[in-house]
Design an enzyme around this catalytic site. Structure first.
Site, PDB file in Angstrom:
ATOM      1  N   LEU A 209     -51.292 -20.342   5.734  1.00  0.00           N
ATOM      2  CA  LEU A 209     -49.868 -20.491   5.974  1.00  0.00           C
ATOM      3  C   LEU A 209     -49.394 -21.807   5.374  1.00  0.00           C
ATOM      4  O   LEU A 209     -50.165 -22.762   5.283  1.00  0.00           O
ATOM      5  CB  LEU A 209     -49.567 -20.500   7.481  1.00  0.00           C
ATOM      6  CG  LEU A 209     -49.929 -19.254   8.283  1.00  0.00           C
ATOM      7  CD1 LEU A 209     -49.646 -19.495   9.762  1.00  0.00           C
ATOM      8  CD2 LEU A 209     -49.161 -18.046   7.792  1.00  0.00           C
ATOM      9  N   ASP A 210     -48.129 -21.857   4.990  1.00  0.00           N
ATOM     10  CA  ASP A 210     -47.547 -23.119   4.572  1.00  0.00           C
ATOM     11  C   ASP A 210     -47.780 -24.153   5.663  1.00  0.00           C
ATOM     12  O   ASP A 210     -47.796 -23.830   6.849  1.00  0.00           O
ATOM     13  CB  ASP A 210     -46.040 -22.976   4.375  1.00  0.00           C
ATOM     14  CG  ASP A 210     -45.683 -22.180   3.136  1.00  0.00           C
ATOM     15  OD1 ASP A 210     -46.545 -21.477   2.607  1.00  0.00           O
ATOM     16  OD2 ASP A 210     -44.510 -22.269   2.733  1.00  0.00           O
ATOM     17  N   ARG A 211     -47.912 -25.389   5.268  1.00  0.00           N
ATOM     18  CA  ARG A 211     -48.109 -26.446   6.260  1.00  0.00           C
ATOM     19  C   ARG A 211     -46.928 -26.513   7.225  1.00  0.00           C
ATOM     20  O   ARG A 211     -47.108 -26.750   8.430  1.00  0.00           O
ATOM     21  CB  ARG A 211     -48.277 -27.794   5.548  1.00  0.00           C
ATOM     22  CG  ARG A 211     -48.590 -28.949   6.473  1.00  0.00           C
ATOM     23  CD  ARG A 211     -48.959 -30.186   5.699  1.00  0.00           C
ATOM     24  NE  ARG A 211     -47.898 -30.615   4.815  1.00  0.00           N
ATOM     25  CZ  ARG A 211     -46.853 -31.355   5.196  1.00  0.00           C
ATOM     26  NH1 ARG A 211     -46.734 -31.731   6.450  1.00  0.00           N
ATOM     27  NH2 ARG A 211     -45.926 -31.727   4.331  1.00  0.00           N
ATOM     28  N   ARG A 309     -39.987 -17.781   0.761  1.00  0.00           N
ATOM     29  CA  ARG A 309     -39.031 -18.868   0.564  1.00  0.00           C
ATOM     30  C   ARG A 309     -38.305 -18.741  -0.773  1.00  0.00           C
ATOM     31  O   ARG A 309     -37.088 -18.958  -0.864  1.00  0.00           O
ATOM     32  CB  ARG A 309     -39.765 -20.206   0.654  1.00  0.00           C
ATOM     33  CG  ARG A 309     -40.409 -20.447   2.013  1.00  0.00           C
ATOM     34  CD  ARG A 309     -41.434 -21.569   1.985  1.00  0.00           C
ATOM     35  NE  ARG A 309     -40.842 -22.874   1.744  1.00  0.00           N
ATOM     36  CZ  ARG A 309     -41.548 -23.997   1.640  1.00  0.00           C
ATOM     37  NH1 ARG A 309     -42.881 -23.958   1.744  1.00  0.00           N
ATOM     38  NH2 ARG A 309     -40.950 -25.143   1.429  1.00  0.00           N
ATOM     39  N   GLU A 404     -50.270 -24.005   0.632  1.00  0.00           N
ATOM     40  CA  GLU A 404     -49.080 -23.456   1.240  1.00  0.00           C
ATOM     41  C   GLU A 404     -48.691 -22.140   0.582  1.00  0.00           C
ATOM     42  O   GLU A 404     -47.552 -21.904   0.225  1.00  0.00           O
ATOM     43  CB  GLU A 404     -47.930 -24.458   1.128  1.00  0.00           C
ATOM     44  CG  GLU A 404     -48.250 -25.770   1.810  1.00  0.00           C
ATOM     45  CD  GLU A 404     -47.122 -26.763   1.753  1.00  0.00           C
ATOM     46  OE1 GLU A 404     -46.120 -26.486   1.090  1.00  0.00           O
ATOM     47  OE2 GLU A 404     -47.238 -27.821   2.379  1.00  0.00           O
TER      48      GLU A 404
END
Length: 545
Positions: A209-211, A309, A404
């Site tokens: 997962l993205d940070r 995103r 990420e």
């Protein structure tokens, strides 16, 4: 049938049967001492052969004990500690002096710093301390740099374990915490928190997962389960459901975005919609609208870097508090419809410059110097998880491409090396009042180069220093310089050469550490793991200034 594990010689003997015979040729194995059996020319320096990497070594308690956590202001913080960054000489460094390499590629610190560090035994070449930086680098030179390492803080919310049945470990990852060591982060990562607080090690990464993203994070406990889950990912049988809050009124009808995504920079962690990118597909469904922002359900059917995103930005509805894809660096249209008007290099520089102006580079783990991090056209569209080029594996200053992806990665196992006490020749410089301070080492081995970005040589202590008690400071913008030379930190954590020890930055706010994107559910053919809906995704949520 002949055993494929060995071959037969002309005399009918297997090569494996001849190992006890004395070597009659000068082409035998080199000995480690005495120049490896090779006569050195006058002035020639002996360079030992590269060591074999030891694959599959997991992080152990020895690594977890390098330092400790403390909690302050709702944040999880790490006491600064000594750490060895290692690398073999890059091809472009061959024939250059150490000083030239530092000046051209390790500009986070001054030349004076490196000269002082060398005199104190902190810079080593083939395990030998280097005092003169005019030494010329050769192929296979092994470089080691001991730094006083500071890690940025993360949110202090506990790491909740959802499932641990001996085959899989599922956690609800808080925002701001990387999955495993990358860039400036090591102990403030999911892997290390699980190891330090729950004694869990030898985990296999299934996805990441993205940070800044929170939610379901799945690990395999066994190699067999790791292979099984990895195949599900490859076959796209692992259903992923995310929820996010975006700016504006998202359309009520279902939207499908299939715009290709190109990775602009692995090191910085930046992607964009581009015809040259890889095919992508994301399904979006609006769940609610409160008059200014919308909660959206996201179903990524492919796994590209920052896919959700980037697609939301393209549709004109960036995530409400996305520090990258919602920034003004993308131009007046903020990237809507792919309208950017900048080349990859221009875009990258604009993004970094905006974060530098906001003084948030350290929070986003973005390197200050972006020279050379724009990917070449031929490799820019490669998935994170591919290995090979050094930009994909890690930065020259010890940072790496951010972990990420938010989506897919190859099956991996966390790796490490061994920790040890500082060598005698550097001990007097490194240890202060605590006799328990250690210098940790990055291991040489891995079955996945991607998961060990810290194998790069780090000459950068450009991270977030934290003070544990009030001190007198001198203001300098958003950061302050300590004027009290006796600034109190944990015993043994202050270093006289470390520039970060002289700075005290204000603690980040929750808004700076959390992005409104959450992995809500992961489902396979015979399992399903989910978390509670985040507060910011509920219908009655109200933004607090």
């Amino acid at each position: 049938m002949e055993d494929s594990g060995s071959s037969v010689t002309e005399a009918g003997k297997r090569k494996s049967d001849e190992t006890d015979e004395p070597e009659k040729s000068g082409r035998g194995k080199r000995r480690r001492g005495g120049g490896g059996g090779k006569k050195l020319r006058p002035g020639e320096r002996y360079i030992p052969p590269p060591q074999k990497r030891n694959p599959g070594v997991g992080f152990s308690q020895e690594h977890f004990d390098e330092t400790s956590y403390y909690f302050e202001g709702g944040l999880r913080k790490v006491h600064p500690y000594y750490f060895d960054f290692k690398t073999y000489c890059k091809g472009r460094w061959t024939g250059k002096t150490l000083l030239e390499v530092f000046e051209s590629e390790f500009r986070a610190e001054s030349v004076e710093y490196y000269q002082k560090a060398a005199k104190e035994g902190r810079i080593r070449l083939n395990e030998t301390p280097v005092e003169d930086l005019s030494i010329v680098l050769r192929n296979n030179d092994h470089m080691k740099n001991t730094v006083h390492r500071h890690e940025p803080p993360v949110v202090g919310r506990p790491l909740e374990v959802l499932v641990d049945d001996g085959e899989v470990l599922v956690v609800d990852k808080p925002a701001s915490i990387p999955v495993h060591p990358c860039g400036r982060f090591r102990h403030n990562t999911v892997i290390f928190i699980l190891g330090k607080e729950r004694g869990v090690s030898e985990l296999h990464t299934v996805h990441r997962l993205d940070r800044l993203t929170s939610g379901v994070l799945l690990f395999a406990r066994t190699l067999e389960m790791s292979k099984k889950l990895d195949q599900l990912v490859r076959d796209r049988q692992l259903e992923k459901e995310y929820v996010c809050r975006v700016k504006g009124e998202f359309p009520e009808e279902e939207l499908i975005c299939e715009e290709p995504i190109l990775v602009v920079s692995f090191k910085v962690g930046l992607s964009r919609v581009d015809p040259k990118g890889k095919e992508c597909r994301t399904v979006f469904q609006r769940l609610s609208f409160n008059g200014s922002t919308s909660v959206v359900r996201c179903l990524p059917l492919t796994g590209r870097t920052h896919q959700i995103r980037v697609h939301l930005q393209y549709l004109g509805f960036p995530i409400f508090n996305d520090p990258i894809y919602g920034s003004s660096a993308w131009g007046p249209h903020r990237g809507k419809g792919g309208q950017v008007g900048k080349s990859n290099e221009e875009l990258l520089k604009a993004v970094v410059e905006e974060q530098r102006t906001k003084q948030t580079l350290h929070l986003l783990d973005i390197p200050d110097d972006v020279t050379g991090v724009v990917q070449e056209e031929g490799s820019a569209g490669a998935e994170v998880g591919a290995s090979g080029k050094e930009e994909k594996l890690g930065g020259l200053d010890g940072t790496s491409k951010p972990d990420e992806t938010g989506e897919r990665c190859k099956t991996q196992k966390s790796i490490s090396g061994a920790s040890k006490k500082p060598d005698a020749h550097v001990q007097k410089y490194f240890l202060s009042s605590s006799s328990n301070s250690t210098v940790s080492e990055v291991g040489q081995g891995s079955n996945s180069t991607e998961i060990n970005p810290t194998q790069e040589l780090n000459m950068n202590s450009d991270s977030l220093a934290e003070s544990q008690c009030p001190i007198t400071t001198k203001s300098n913008g958003n950061q302050t310089e300590a004027t009290d030379s006796s600034q109190q930190m944990a015993p043994g954590t202050r270093d006289h050469l470390c520039s970060e020890c002289k700075l005290v930055r204000p603690d980040p706010t929750e808004k700076e550490l959390i992005m409104y994107l959450h992995a809500l559910r992961y489902k396979g053919p015979d399992f399903e793991y989910s978390t509670r809906l985040p507060d910011w995704a509920k219908d009655d949520w109200v933004e607090v200034d």
